[in-house]
Design an enzyme around this catalytic site. Structure first.
Site, PDB file in Angstrom:
ATOM      1  N   CYS A 117      36.881  24.817  37.893  1.00  0.00           N
ATOM      2  CA  CYS A 117      35.953  25.444  38.626  1.00  0.00           C
ATOM      3  C   CYS A 117      34.428  25.330  38.482  1.00  0.00           C
ATOM      4  O   CYS A 117      33.657  25.746  39.116  1.00  0.00           O
ATOM      5  CB  CYS A 117      36.125  27.138  37.931  1.00  0.00           C
ATOM      6  SG  CYS A 117      37.840  27.662  38.331  1.00  0.00           S
ATOM      7  N   HIS A 265      30.330  32.132  38.722  1.00  0.00           N
ATOM      8  CA  HIS A 265      31.454  31.736  39.507  1.00  0.00           C
ATOM      9  C   HIS A 265      32.265  33.090  39.549  1.00  0.00           C
ATOM     10  O   HIS A 265      32.331  33.868  38.856  1.00  0.00           O
ATOM     11  CB  HIS A 265      32.431  31.028  38.342  1.00  0.00           C
ATOM     12  CG  HIS A 265      33.860  30.571  38.659  1.00  0.00           C
ATOM     13  ND1 HIS A 265      34.091  30.022  39.802  1.00  0.00           N
ATOM     14  CD2 HIS A 265      34.826  30.493  37.902  1.00  0.00           C
ATOM     15  CE1 HIS A 265      35.353  30.117  40.050  1.00  0.00           C
ATOM     16  NE2 HIS A 265      35.900  30.392  38.827  1.00  0.00           N
ATOM     17  N   ASN A 295      39.455  33.775  43.730  1.00  0.00           N
ATOM     18  CA  ASN A 295      38.765  32.705  43.068  1.00  0.00           C
ATOM     19  C   ASN A 295      39.200  31.385  43.658  1.00  0.00           C
ATOM     20  O   ASN A 295      40.373  31.140  43.793  1.00  0.00           O
ATOM     21  CB  ASN A 295      39.371  32.785  41.605  1.00  0.00           C
ATOM     22  CG  ASN A 295      39.038  31.773  40.640  1.00  0.00           C
ATOM     23  OD1 ASN A 295      38.276  30.863  41.117  1.00  0.00           O
ATOM     24  ND2 ASN A 295      39.190  31.773  39.372  1.00  0.00           N
TER      25      ASN A 295
END
Ligand code: UT7
Length: 338
Positions: A117, A265, A295
């Protein structure tokens, strides 16, 4: 502007697959509820590739074309393509190779990076090095994920979390007005087994016996699926996000009161709330798209940047702080003046 600003964002773009998968869709296929997902994670729906004939490079191609157009350059001007992804089209060649072919970036050196990520932030930091040496002038930095291709639809604690998409930026030498003011990247391999996928990696490919153990009684092959110790990831995530934000601001020589927009994030709304509270950021200056997109790992931040620029939430002259964490563990942040 600080003296060391050497790279600016010249164009942005993103792409989301058309299919929407809602929490109600998950209620039909596993033991979960819309209420649990919204309360514990903050997601209502996510975009998924589904049955579409697309892979990660296709998502990245759409995002790349949009960013090139936004920057007002031609594909032949691109000197390098860096794609951050944990869901490459194949083990090799790189996903970036297919994007190069699709967009006709015939003069580019292209490669993928794997930092989960945090991948797009790592990619931006690498690009800054290329620009600093004067080697390249136009670089595409893309975060692209077909994360639902790794989702284990028998595991409710992970399946509901992920979405697909791609975000891209064109970076160029800074012009004295806008650019990357500060950055920070970090990793800790001690935490590798909190969040991982064996995929087609050599560790699994050579162990036939272990491979057999990874196919459960129902024939569900878990080899390439995401595994996660959600609770532990959560604990480290909050710390990592705060450290990333503070170190990137230190590097830029600014404090939280000088930040106009925060883009964390997009993994869990409670993690986003924790970092926003710590940085005393009012709600209208914190970017959240998790409720609609889930996500999408390395793609979340460049997607959010493009959406925020185009909707006017990021304006010219704004100072934006981005922070991410992910599998590895990896974590990092950037301070960007637009
Ligand atoms: O970008 C990468 C990084 N990944 C993340 O950021 C994830 C970080 N972790 C998290 O966001 C959270 O840990 C999760 C959302 C994954 C899980 O939330 P949690 O509050 O930590 O829940 P938990 O794992 O402690 O599970 C609590 C309960 C369990 O039931 P019991 O054992 O208490 O009866 C789970 O089985 O919730 C249950 N549960 C669910 N229930 C309904 C887990 N997933 C689900 C679900 N629907 N989808």
């Amino acid at each position: 502007m600080t003296k060391k600003t050497i790279m600016k964002i010249a164009g942005t773009g993103h792409y989301l697959p058309e299919k929407i998968m809602t929490n109600q869709d998950f209620e039909k296929i596993m033991d979960t509820t819309d209420e649990w997902i919204q309360q514990r994670v903050g997601i209502k729906e996510r975009r998924v590739v589904g049955d579409a004939d697309q892979s990660t490079s296709d998502l990245a191609t759409f995002a790349a074309k949009a960013a090139i157009e936004d920057a007002g350059i031609n594909p032949e001007d691109i000197d390098a393509i860096i794609i951050a992804t944990v869901t490459p089209d194949m083990a090799f060649p790189s996903t970036a190779i297919f994007v190069q072919k699709n967009i006709g970036a015939v003069n580019a050196a292209v490669f993928d990076i794997s930092a989960a990520c945090t991948g797009w932030i790592y990619g931006m930091t690498i690009a800054e090095g290329f620009i600093a040496t004067g080697k390249f002038k136009n670089i595409l930095v893309i975060g692209a994920e077909f994360l639902t291709s790794l989702a284990d639809m028998t595991d409710r604690s992970t399946a509901v979390l992920f979405g697909d998409g791609a975000g891209a930026v064109v970076v160029q030498p800074a012009d004295g007005e806008s650019g990357i003011m500060g950055s920070y990247i970090k990793s800790n391999g001690e935490l590798a087994e909190l969040l991982w996928s064996y995929g087609g990696g050599s560790r699994v490919n050579k162990r036939v016996t272990d491979q057999e153990k990874m196919v459960d009684a129902n024939g569900n092959d878990k080899r390439s699926k995401i595994r996660m110790e959600g609770n532990k990831v959560y604990k480290y995530a909050v710390r990592a996000m705060i450290e990333s934000a503070e170190k990137a601001m230190d590097d830029a020589g600014i404090n939280e009161h000088q930040i106009d927009v925060l883009i964390p994030h997009q993994a869990n709304m409670r993690i986003i709330d924790a970092i926003a509270e710590r940085l005393e950021m009012p709600d209208d200056r914190v970017i959240r798209n998790l409720q609609y997109l889930g996500n999408s790992s390395a793609a979340t931040i460049p997607i959010a940047i493009d959406q925020s620029r185009k909707s006017g939430k990021i304006k010219k002259g704004d100072i934006v702080l981005v922070a991410a964490f992910g599998g590895g563990f990896t974590w990092g942040g950037l301070v960007i003046k637009f």
